[in-house]
Structure formats: structure tokens, C-alpha cells
Design a protein around this motif. Structure first.
Motif, PDB file in Angstrom:
ATOM      1  N   SER A 137       3.874  -0.535 -10.921  1.00  0.00           N
ATOM      2  CA  SER A 137       3.329  -0.394 -12.274  1.00  0.00           C
ATOM      3  C   SER A 137       1.833  -0.094 -12.241  1.00  0.00           C
ATOM      4  O   SER A 137       1.324   0.711 -13.028  1.00  0.00           O
ATOM      5  N   CYS A 138       1.126  -0.752 -11.318  1.00  0.00           N
ATOM      6  CA  CYS A 138      -0.306  -0.489 -11.159  1.00  0.00           C
ATOM      7  C   CYS A 138      -0.542   0.958 -10.755  1.00  0.00           C
ATOM      8  O   CYS A 138      -1.445   1.623 -11.260  1.00  0.00           O
ATOM      9  N   ALA A 139       0.290   1.458  -9.826  1.00  0.00           N
ATOM     10  CA  ALA A 139       0.191   2.860  -9.425  1.00  0.00           C
ATOM     11  C   ALA A 139       0.517   3.780 -10.595  1.00  0.00           C
ATOM     12  O   ALA A 139      -0.093   4.844 -10.763  1.00  0.00           O
ATOM     13  N   PHE A 140       1.477   3.361 -11.409  1.00  0.00           N
ATOM     14  CA  PHE A 140       1.854   4.094 -12.618  1.00  0.00           C
ATOM     15  C   PHE A 140       0.653   4.234 -13.548  1.00  0.00           C
ATOM     16  O   PHE A 140       0.367   5.311 -14.076  1.00  0.00           O
ATOM     17  N   VAL A 141      -0.073   3.133 -13.735  1.00  0.00           N
ATOM     18  CA  VAL A 141      -1.266   3.142 -14.586  1.00  0.00           C
ATOM     19  C   VAL A 141      -2.343   4.038 -13.984  1.00  0.00           C
ATOM     20  O   VAL A 141      -2.895   4.918 -14.664  1.00  0.00           O
ATOM     21  N   VAL A 192       0.845  -1.207   0.000  1.00  0.00           N
ATOM     22  CA  VAL A 192       0.000   0.000   0.000  1.00  0.00           C
ATOM     23  C   VAL A 192       0.875   1.249   0.000  1.00  0.00           C
ATOM     24  O   VAL A 192       0.600   2.223  -0.720  1.00  0.00           O
ATOM     25  N   THR A 193       1.938   1.223   0.792  1.00  0.00           N
ATOM     26  CA  THR A 193       2.855   2.368   0.840  1.00  0.00           C
ATOM     27  C   THR A 193       3.480   2.629  -0.528  1.00  0.00           C
ATOM     28  O   THR A 193       3.513   3.776  -1.004  1.00  0.00           O
ATOM     29  N   VAL A 194       3.974   1.570  -1.166  1.00  0.00           N
ATOM     30  CA  VAL A 194       4.578   1.711  -2.494  1.00  0.00           C
ATOM     31  C   VAL A 194       3.553   2.219  -3.501  1.00  0.00           C
ATOM     32  O   VAL A 194       3.862   3.075  -4.337  1.00  0.00           O
ATOM     33  N   PHE A 195       2.325   1.711  -3.407  1.00  0.00           N
ATOM     34  CA  PHE A 195       1.279   2.154  -4.350  1.00  0.00           C
ATOM     35  C   PHE A 195       0.983   3.639  -4.180  1.00  0.00           C
ATOM     36  O   PHE A 195       0.952   4.392  -5.160  1.00  0.00           O
ATOM     37  N   LEU A 196       0.745   4.078  -2.949  1.00  0.00           N
ATOM     38  CA  LEU A 196       0.397   5.480  -2.712  1.00  0.00           C
ATOM     39  C   LEU A 196       1.520   6.418  -3.143  1.00  0.00           C
ATOM     40  O   LEU A 196       1.274   7.451  -3.781  1.00  0.00           O
ATOM     41  N   TYR A 197       2.744   6.042  -2.795  1.00  0.00           N
ATOM     42  CA  TYR A 197       3.885   6.885  -3.166  1.00  0.00           C
ATOM     43  C   TYR A 197       4.058   6.927  -4.682  1.00  0.00           C
ATOM     44  O   TYR A 197       4.207   8.008  -5.274  1.00  0.00           O
ATOM     45  N   SER A 198       4.040   5.759  -5.325  1.00  0.00           N
ATOM     46  CA  SER A 198       4.249   5.701  -6.773  1.00  0.00           C
ATOM     47  C   SER A 198       3.121   6.402  -7.524  1.00  0.00           C
ATOM     48  O   SER A 198       3.363   7.095  -8.522  1.00  0.00           O
ATOM     49  N   PHE A 199       1.893   6.223  -7.077  1.00  0.00           N
ATOM     50  CA  PHE A 199       0.744   6.908  -7.680  1.00  0.00           C
ATOM     51  C   PHE A 199       0.975   8.418  -7.692  1.00  0.00           C
ATOM     52  O   PHE A 199       0.778   9.097  -8.710  1.00  0.00           O
ATOM     53  N   SER A 200       1.411   8.948  -6.560  1.00  0.00           N
ATOM     54  CA  SER A 200       1.578  10.396  -6.422  1.00  0.00           C
ATOM     55  C   SER A 200       2.738  10.917  -7.258  1.00  0.00           C
ATOM     56  O   SER A 200       2.664  12.003  -7.833  1.00  0.00           O
ATOM     57  N   VAL A 201       3.824  10.143  -7.341  1.00  0.00           N
ATOM     58  CA  VAL A 201       5.005  10.589  -8.076  1.00  0.00           C
ATOM     59  C   VAL A 201       4.817  10.456  -9.583  1.00  0.00           C
ATOM     60  O   VAL A 201       5.157  11.360 -10.357  1.00  0.00           O
ATOM     61  N   PHE A 202       4.237   9.344 -10.019  1.00  0.00           N
ATOM     62  CA  PHE A 202       4.130   9.070 -11.454  1.00  0.00           C
ATOM     63  C   PHE A 202       3.054   9.895 -12.150  1.00  0.00           C
ATOM     64  O   PHE A 202       3.132  10.106 -13.365  1.00  0.00           O
ATOM     65  N   MET A 203       2.059  10.342 -11.418  1.00  0.00           N
ATOM     66  CA  MET A 203       0.940  11.009 -12.079  1.00  0.00           C
ATOM     67  C   MET A 203       1.331  12.341 -12.718  1.00  0.00           C
ATOM     68  O   MET A 203       0.621  12.846 -13.592  1.00  0.00           O
ATOM     69  N   VAL A 204       2.459  12.920 -12.328  1.00  0.00           N
ATOM     70  CA  VAL A 204       2.865  14.198 -12.909  1.00  0.00           C
ATOM     71  C   VAL A 204       3.652  14.030 -14.206  1.00  0.00           C
ATOM     72  O   VAL A 204       3.899  15.010 -14.922  1.00  0.00           O
ATOM     73  N   VAL A 205       4.050  12.798 -14.531  1.00  0.00           N
ATOM     74  CA  VAL A 205       4.930  12.581 -15.691  1.00  0.00           C
ATOM     75  C   VAL A 205       4.323  13.083 -17.005  1.00  0.00           C
ATOM     76  O   VAL A 205       4.992  13.798 -17.768  1.00  0.00           O
ATOM     77  N   PRO A 206       3.055  12.745 -17.344  1.00  0.00           N
ATOM     78  CA  PRO A 206       2.525  13.200 -18.640  1.00  0.00           C
ATOM     79  C   PRO A 206       2.453  14.712 -18.775  1.00  0.00           C
ATOM     80  O   PRO A 206       2.522  15.240 -19.889  1.00  0.00           O
ATOM     81  N   ALA A 207       2.316  15.416 -17.652  1.00  0.00           N
ATOM     82  CA  ALA A 207       2.162  16.869 -17.712  1.00  0.00           C
ATOM     83  C   ALA A 207       3.489  17.608 -17.797  1.00  0.00           C
ATOM     84  O   ALA A 207       3.525  18.778 -18.199  1.00  0.00           O
ATOM     85  N   MET A 208       4.593  16.960 -17.441  1.00  0.00           N
ATOM     86  CA  MET A 208       5.854  17.680 -17.293  1.00  0.00           C
ATOM     87  C   MET A 208       6.412  18.210 -18.607  1.00  0.00           C
ATOM     88  O   MET A 208       6.999  19.297 -18.646  1.00  0.00           O
ATOM     89  N   VAL A 209       6.257  17.466 -19.702  1.00  0.00           N
ATOM     90  CA  VAL A 209       6.790  17.949 -20.985  1.00  0.00           C
ATOM     91  C   VAL A 209       6.120  19.256 -21.368  1.00  0.00           C
ATOM     92  O   VAL A 209       6.788  20.238 -21.736  1.00  0.00           O
ATOM     93  N   ASP A 210       4.799  19.316 -21.286  1.00  0.00           N
ATOM     94  CA  ASP A 210       4.076  20.541 -21.637  1.00  0.00           C
ATOM     95  C   ASP A 210       4.425  21.681 -20.680  1.00  0.00           C
ATOM     96  O   ASP A 210       4.573  22.836 -21.097  1.00  0.00           O
TER      97      ASP A 210
END
Length: 436
Positions: free
Chosen positions: A153-157, A14-32
Motif C-alpha cells: 500500500s505504501c508503494a501504491f501511494v 524492499v522487494t515488494v515495495f520496489l515491485y509494487s511501486f513500479s507496477v502501481f504507478m502506471v494505474v492513473p495513466a492507463m484510463v487516459d
């Protein structure tokens, strides 16, 4: 498989999921966000590519020193107490862009993100893998490592899918809030791992060490000499490290190139980035959480590693020669098995050291991967900028991706050469029984 459903590991997942979810969700927006600050209104921006590449180089240089040190510290002070620092630091970059995305705030984000990533990037997964090694028997470790990667990876998705339906400003606000929740959950629910730590509580062990003892501890922390010694200890560990290096070099080359390549070649926006990332993430989640637990008991780790690396090579190669945007989506589907490579190489390395050295081993491997992460932007950022510009020596926009795929192919060839080795003499067949 029940060992992977114990209470400590459930809380870790659960810890890995919550952390990864929060960190990865900004990736698509960063280029723009970065291109809007540096080159507003353009689809191709060499400055943005170089800026991102320079950030990756600096982060990698810091991680080479810090991640092995953090892994070794977790062997001494405990996984939970050391895990707290990188997770707390990860909060601050998202807070900056949650407040504003004007050019000055973007530059401030890049500066703070660079500093915090030296500690954060790789540290959380490194300690999580060491935690799993503390609590899972040798024979099930590769499946357990696969589940940790599958949870990430699930959090990434989920993170990228969530980003697909919210505004850019909301993306960074949710990211900051999610990281705070991850820290609180970890501190409240995750029990300390017992392997490699004293029987005293984490607070007692910290308070009772005087300055001279602390000095002695830091003298024993992982250094370049320690890394060389560890690589010399086991030929199998050395071969696994070589595979990890070239695989990371290829992956980091892709990360330095692919988003700007897609932006310039196919005019991808945040939503298209998110769609593609979600497909890759779903493929990784399925392979790590479904395929690995099923096939790991019947196929050797070495063979699984080779399968994963060859799948990664095919995925990157197809992306490099994409003649239409749909080819990128098709190649993403090919990557379904590529994500099993990292858990396999981590498991192979884990079995070459004792239970009190898991943090050191994972930190050493992460440090070696950080070296690759430093080299990749230095090579691939200029290469990407050159072949996306009008001054390219020949027309091949995906040339940098082609080069990255060849590095993964080298890792595949090296993986075939890995020899079976006995477990480390001080490795027990089973760890201490975790609480349920």
C-alpha cells in the motif's frame, strides 16, 4: 515484533515495495492512454470499458490455473527461484508504452500485459505471504501479513504520488526501470526461504532433477482436485475462501467500474485519479502498518476481518451515491480500515495448513480470488457501460458500484459466521529461526 525485522524479511519488504511501486504507478495513466487510443477526445467510451473488462476476464482465467501452480512450485523449488519469473515478465508491458503510446502500441501493450498478468498478478504477493509464513511464528503472522500488505500500500501511494508530478511517457519509463531494479535487488539480496525446500541450493535442486522426476513433480502440482481437497480439509479454510471470494468479487467490480465512472461523471484526469488513489493508499498503509500491529494482539482475526469488510462496504456505498466530486475523497477516508480484511483472511487460511503447504494454501486462495476476478468484469463492465450511457433504464451512474458494495456486505456477513478452529496438526508454533 522483532521477527518481522529480520534480514530476510527486510529484504522481502524492499522487494515488494520496489515491485509494487513500479507496477502501481502506471494505474492513473492507463484510463487516459486506453481512451486516447480507442475513443480519442471522449469522456465516456463503452469500447474501452469492454476492452478492459475482457482483459481482466482473460487474466483471471489464466490466474485460476497459474497462481496455484506457482504457489505449489514455490513449496517444491523455493520461494526465490519461482518469484523471479513473474517479476521479470512484469518488465515488458511498461517497456512497450515507454517507447510509444500510439494506438498500435497500446493494443500491443494490452496483448502482452494480458499474457504476462496471468503469471504476475497475484503471484508476487502470494509467494511473499508464503515466505513470511516460513519465517514468522503463528501468533504474529496476522501482523506480518498486514505489514506485507502495508508495504504494498505504501508503494501504491508513493507510485501514484510520483506519477502525479511526471509526464505520462516518463511514468512508463520509470515503471520499467523500477521493475528491473526490483528483480536485481531480489536476486542479489533476498535469501532463499528454508521451509518446504531441500537443503541444497536452488540451482543444484533444479539441475539434479531429471525429466522423470520433473514429470512426477508436475503431476503433484495444484489442480482443481487439489483445491477441492484443501477446501474440504478444514471448514475454517472453506469459510475464509468464501469470504475472500465475495470480497474480491466486490473489489474487482469496483476496479472494473470506478475509473470510468469517475471519468464520465466528474471528468477526472490522470492527476485527479492519482490524488484519489493516493488518499486510499495512505489510508491502507496506516491501517496495515500502524493499526494492525497495535490491535491484532488484543482483537481476534475474525473480528478484525469483519471490521475491515464493513469499512469497505461503507466506502464503496458512499462512492456509488456521490453527488459531487468531494464525496469520493470523503469516502476514500472511510476506507482506512478496509485494507486489513485481506491480511486477516490470508492469516486465517495460513493457520489451517502445515509449514510445507503455505505456497499451496496461498495459491489456492489466490486462485479462488481469480475466479471472482473473472466473474466481476463479465458482470460489471456491461453494467457500468449501460448505466453510464444514455440508454440506462434509470438514472443511477453509480449503480454498478452499489452492486459491488452489496457483495462486500455479503462477505461481511459470512465473516461473522467463521468459527474458531484448531491449528493444522502439522503446524508448529514457531518456524525455523530465520537468520538476522
Amino acid at each position: 515484533m522483532m521477527e518481522m525485522l529480520t534480514r530476510p524479511l527486510r529484504h522481502l519488504f524492499v522487494t515488494v515495495f520496489l515491485y509494487s511501486f513500479s507496477v502501481f504507478m502506471v494505474v492513473p495513466a492507463m484510463v487516459d492512454v486506453i481512451m486516447s487510443a480507442v475513443c480519442p477526445g471522449k469522456d465516456e467510451c463503452s469500447i474501452a470499458i469492454y476492452l478492459t473488462g475482457a482483459q481482466s476476464v482473460i487474466v483471471g482465467l489464466g490466474a485460476i490455473v497459474m497462481v496455484p501452480l506457482i504457489g505449489n512450485l514455490s513449496d517444491t523449488y523455493g520461494r526465490k527461484v519461482i518469484l523471479t519469473a513473474p517479476m521479470v515478465l512484469a518488465i515488458f508491458p511498461s517497456v512497450i508504452l515507454a517507447y510509444s503510446r500510439s494506438p498500435y502500441y497500446v493494443y500491443a501493450y494490452l496483448l502482452i500485459k494480458t499474457v504476462t498478468s496471468m503469471l504476475c498478478d497475484g503471484s508476487v504477493i502470494c509467494i511473499a505471504l508464503a515466505y513470511v509464513a516460513d519465517n514468522v511464528a503463528e501468533k504474529q503472522r496476522v501482523s506480518a501479513f498486514g505489514i506485507v500488505s502495508g508495504v504494498a500500500s505504501c508503494a501504491f501511494v508513493c507510485g501514484n504520488l510520483f506519477t502525479r508530478f511526471i509526464s505520462t511517457s516518463s511514468t512508463f519509463q520509470v515503471s520499467a526501470a523500477g521493475t528491473i531494479i526490483a528483480v536485481l535487488y531480489m536476486r542479489i539480496f533476498l535469501p532463499e526461504s528454508v521451509a518446504g525446500t531441500s537443503t541444497k541450493t536452488e540451482n543444484e535442486s533444479l539441475l539434479e532433477k531429471d525429466s522423470s522426476e520433473d514429470l512426477q513433480v508436475f503431476k503433484k502440482m495444484s489442480s482443481f482436485h487439489d483445491t477441492i481437497s484443501l477446501l474440504r480439509t478444514s471448514p475454517t479454510f472453506l469459510q475464509a475462501a468464501a469470504v475472500a471470494f465475495f470480497n474480491t468479487l466486490g473489489d474487482a467490480g469496483v476496479n472494473a467500474s470506478v475509473l470510468y465512472y469517475l471519468k464520465a461523471q466528474f471528468q477526472y484526469s490522470k492527476n485527479q485519479f492519482a490524488d484519489l488513489i493516493v488518499i486510499i493508499g495512505i489510508a491502507g498503509t496506516i491501517s496495515q502498518m500502524v493499526f494492525m500491529p497495535l490491535i491484532a494482539p488484543v482483537i481476534k482475526e475474525k473480528n478484525l476481518l469483519a471490521i475491515g469488510l464493513f469499512s469497505g462496504f461503507v466506502h464503496i456505498f458512499l462512492s456509488s451515491i456521490a453527488w459531487s466530486s468531494w464525496v469520493n475523497y470523503a469516502s476514500a477516508m472511510v476506507s482506512v480500515l478496509s485494507s486489513i480484511a485481506t491480511p486477516c483472511v490470508r492469516s486465517i487460511a495460513s493457520k489451517q495448513v502445515g509449514p510445507s503447504e503455505q505456497g499451496k494454501a496461498q495459491g489456492c486462495l489466490t486462485g479462488i480470488c481469480s475466479i471472482a476476478s473473472v466473474i466481476a468484469p463479465l458482470a460489471f463492465s456491461p453494467l457500468t457501460a449501460l448505466f453510464l450511457s444514455e440508454s440506462a433504464p434509470f438514472y443511477f451512474p453509480g449503480f454498478s458500484l452499489m452492486c459491488a458494495s452489496l457483495l462486500v456486505l455479503v462477505a461481511f456477513i459470512l465473516s461473522i459466521m467463521i468459527k474458531e478452529a484448531p491449528l493444522a496438526p502439522n503446524c508448529s508454533a514457531d518456524p525455523a529461526e530465520p537468520s538476522v
